[in-house]
Design a protein around this motif. Structure first.
Motif: not given
Length: 384
Positions: A382-384
């Motif tokens: 999700e952070n990517r």
């Protein structure tokens, strides 16, 4: 009385040392080859408990051969295979007052232990010229190690990947190892009716000692002050000393061959203090040398035995409504240390294991760790 053999406890009249032998059930004469084999275990430094187990397993094999008129010194592949199958199909005789609803059979794990003892007996007898030399070839078969155990050296050219494996051994699935959560252990301590039992549970969970090591503790092994220099001990902080003794009155035995020192917590010291007050109130138990002693049942002050301890844990298990065995507390201590990042060499020392391979059984993945791994991966995506 039908002809047969039994494992029998013998006491050396001079040293009072306990020995185990295999004797004829009718005449009580020693079965020479089997008794010599048990003595060889003793000379290798194995414990009296191991002697007892091997003596019973060897007697079982001798009785099986006697009943079927087989020569135990020259078994065929079919007769050994038949004995192996008999071990898991022949119902055990009922024991105690309780009668099970159906037949009770030996587990495959137990059958493997019996076959290991029988193979040891036969190899010993072959080496001494008491058994058919061809028997040795039946007991092992080559096995190629596809997956090497941790720390195993296969050799520069993999010449050590092929090893001799037991020919008569059931293949087992990994049953897993049960441990207890901190909440379960705290619940058990709370359920224990006596200070002695609360201290025993906490000791096993805190130090990871085996139950035989705990029951064999002497009061001189308990160094629970901030400094023990006055006792001639340079180890700082509260701790216990675990020694291998063979003269314990309750026959408790420390399996480890080397003495070790294990630090303990302030909470455990408080539980021991409460137990001392409880113990001092029983006149017959106040001055005894052993740490764990009888406080309610006669003879008062005598060292606690394995059967008494098992009975206590069985009662706790029924009250707590979950399995509760001493070794589960040892496993819980080891698993907690490893999960908290304690160095494996330190954990190996604390547990008293000689080989690092013995550590493999204690580290297993639980549901919390697998869930955390999946959620961590999802967060990265999700952070990517």
């Amino acid at each position: 009385m039908d002809p047969g053999f039994m494992a029998e406890r013998a006491v050396d009249p001079g040293t009072r040392a306990v020995r185990w032998v295999v004797a004829d059930t009718g005449t009580l004469e020693l079965q020479v080859e089997a008794t010599a084999f048990i003595a060889s275990l003793r000379s290798r430094g194995l414990s009296p408990n191991t002697e007892r187990a091997y003596a019973g397993r060897v007697a079982l094999y001798l009785n099986h051969c006697t009943e079927r008129r087989l020569d135990w010194r020259a078994p065929s592949f079919l007769s050994l295979s038949g004995f192996q199958r008999w071990l898991v199909t022949e119902p055990l005789p009922p024991r105690g007052r309780r009668r099970p609803d159906g037949p009770v059979l030996r587990s495959r794990n137990t059958a493997n232990a019996v076959m290991t003892a029988v193979a040891g007996l036969l190899r010993f007898c072959v080496a001494n010229g008491w058994a058919d030399p061809n028997v040795a070839a039946l007991l092992a078969q080559p096995k190629y190690l596809v997956h090497l155990p941790a720390g195993y050296d296969a050799g520069e050219h993999n010449q050590f990947r092929t090893v001799d494996a037991a020919a008569f051994r059931f293949r087992l699935t990994d049953p897993g190892y049960e441990d207890l959560t901190p909440d379960q252990i705290a619940h058990m301590v709370g359920l224990a009716p006596r200070a002695r039992d609360r201290f025993l549970i906490a000791l096993l969970a805190c130090t990871g000692v085996r139950i035989g090591e705990a029951l064999g503790l002497r009061r001189q092994d308990m160094h629970l002050l901030a400094s023990s220099r006055a006792l001639g001990c340079s180890t700082e902080g509260p701790h216990i000393h675990v020694h291998r003794r063979t003269d314990n009155p309750n026959r408790a035995l420390a399996k480890t061959r080397k003495p070790r020192t294990i630090p303990v917590t302030a909470d455990l010291v408080a539980l021991y203090t409460a137990y001392r007050h409880e113990r001092d109130a029983v006149a017959a138990a106040a001055d005894g040398d052993m740490v764990f002693v009888n406080l309610l049942r006669p003879p008062l002050g005598r060292a606690m035995s394995y059967p008494n301890t098992k009975e206590m844990f069985d009662r706790l298990a029924r009250t707590a409504r979950h399995a509760c065995r001493p070794h589960m507390l040892r496993h819980s201590a080891a698993t907690t240390w490893l999960r908290d990042g304690v160095d494996r060499d330190v954990v190996q020392y604390l547990l008293g294991h000689v080989s690092p391979l013995s550590m493999e059984r204690y580290r297993h993945v639980d549901d919390t760790e697998t869930r955390a791994a999946v959620e961590r991966l999802q967060a990265l995506r999700e952070n990517r």
